[in-house]
Write a protein that holds these residues in place. Structure first.
Motif, PDB file in Angstrom:
ATOM      1  N   TYR A 180       0.906  -3.131   2.182  1.00  0.00           N
ATOM      2  CA  TYR A 180       0.342  -4.467   2.316  1.00  0.00           C
ATOM      3  C   TYR A 180      -1.176  -4.369   2.380  1.00  0.00           C
ATOM      4  N   VAL A 181      -1.853  -5.203   1.588  1.00  0.00           N
ATOM      5  CA  VAL A 181      -3.309  -5.236   1.548  1.00  0.00           C
ATOM      6  C   VAL A 181      -3.746  -6.691   1.513  1.00  0.00           C
ATOM      7  N   ASP A 212      -4.104 -10.107   0.938  1.00  0.00           N
ATOM      8  CA  ASP A 212      -3.197 -11.128   0.413  1.00  0.00           C
ATOM      9  C   ASP A 212      -2.293 -10.599  -0.688  1.00  0.00           C
ATOM     10  N   ARG A 213      -2.113  -9.277  -0.740  1.00  0.00           N
ATOM     11  CA  ARG A 213      -1.314  -8.665  -1.797  1.00  0.00           C
ATOM     12  C   ARG A 213      -0.348  -7.631  -1.218  1.00  0.00           C
ATOM     13  N   THR A 214       0.694  -7.380  -1.991  1.00  0.00           N
ATOM     14  CA  THR A 214       1.583  -6.260  -1.737  1.00  0.00           C
ATOM     15  C   THR A 214       1.423  -5.321  -2.922  1.00  0.00           C
ATOM     16  N   LEU A 215       1.158  -4.064  -2.644  1.00  0.00           N
ATOM     17  CA  LEU A 215       1.050  -3.062  -3.696  1.00  0.00           C
ATOM     18  C   LEU A 215       2.400  -2.387  -3.860  1.00  0.00           C
ATOM     19  N   VAL A 216       2.772  -2.104  -5.104  1.00  0.00           N
ATOM     20  CA  VAL A 216       4.057  -1.484  -5.411  1.00  0.00           C
ATOM     21  C   VAL A 216       3.796  -0.319  -6.352  1.00  0.00           C
ATOM     22  N   ARG A 217       4.441   0.823  -6.069  1.00  0.00           N
ATOM     23  CA  ARG A 217       4.285   1.996  -6.933  1.00  0.00           C
ATOM     24  C   ARG A 217       5.565   2.817  -6.953  1.00  0.00           C
TER      25      ARG A 217
END
Length: 67
Positions: free
Chosen positions: A27-28, A30-35
């Motif tokens: 979580y960053v 206002d975003r969610t990072l996905v990898r």
């Protein structure tokens, strides 16, 4: 955005148990990072927080078919 290596990554509960299908999230602001955990050097996908929340709620309700 902060560099992905500085994020607190966690493994998705929807990842496969065999260790070969692992999705990680962070979580960053206002975003969610996905990898993909096997490709940690690649750039993650950034998804707006509201969009990620709608996606995960749809998964939990069974509204999306998992293949």
């Amino acid at each position: 955005m902060t560099a992905p290596s500085e994020q607190q990554w966690f493994k998705s509960s929807y990842s496969g148990g065999s260790g070969t299908e692992c999705v990680e999230c962070a979580y960053v602001r206002d975003r969610t990072l996905v990898r993909d955990s096997k490709c940690q050097g690649d750039s993650p996908i950034g998804v707006r927080a509201q969009t990620w929340q709608a996606f995960t709620h749809a998964l939990k309700r069974g509204d999306l078919a998992l293949r």
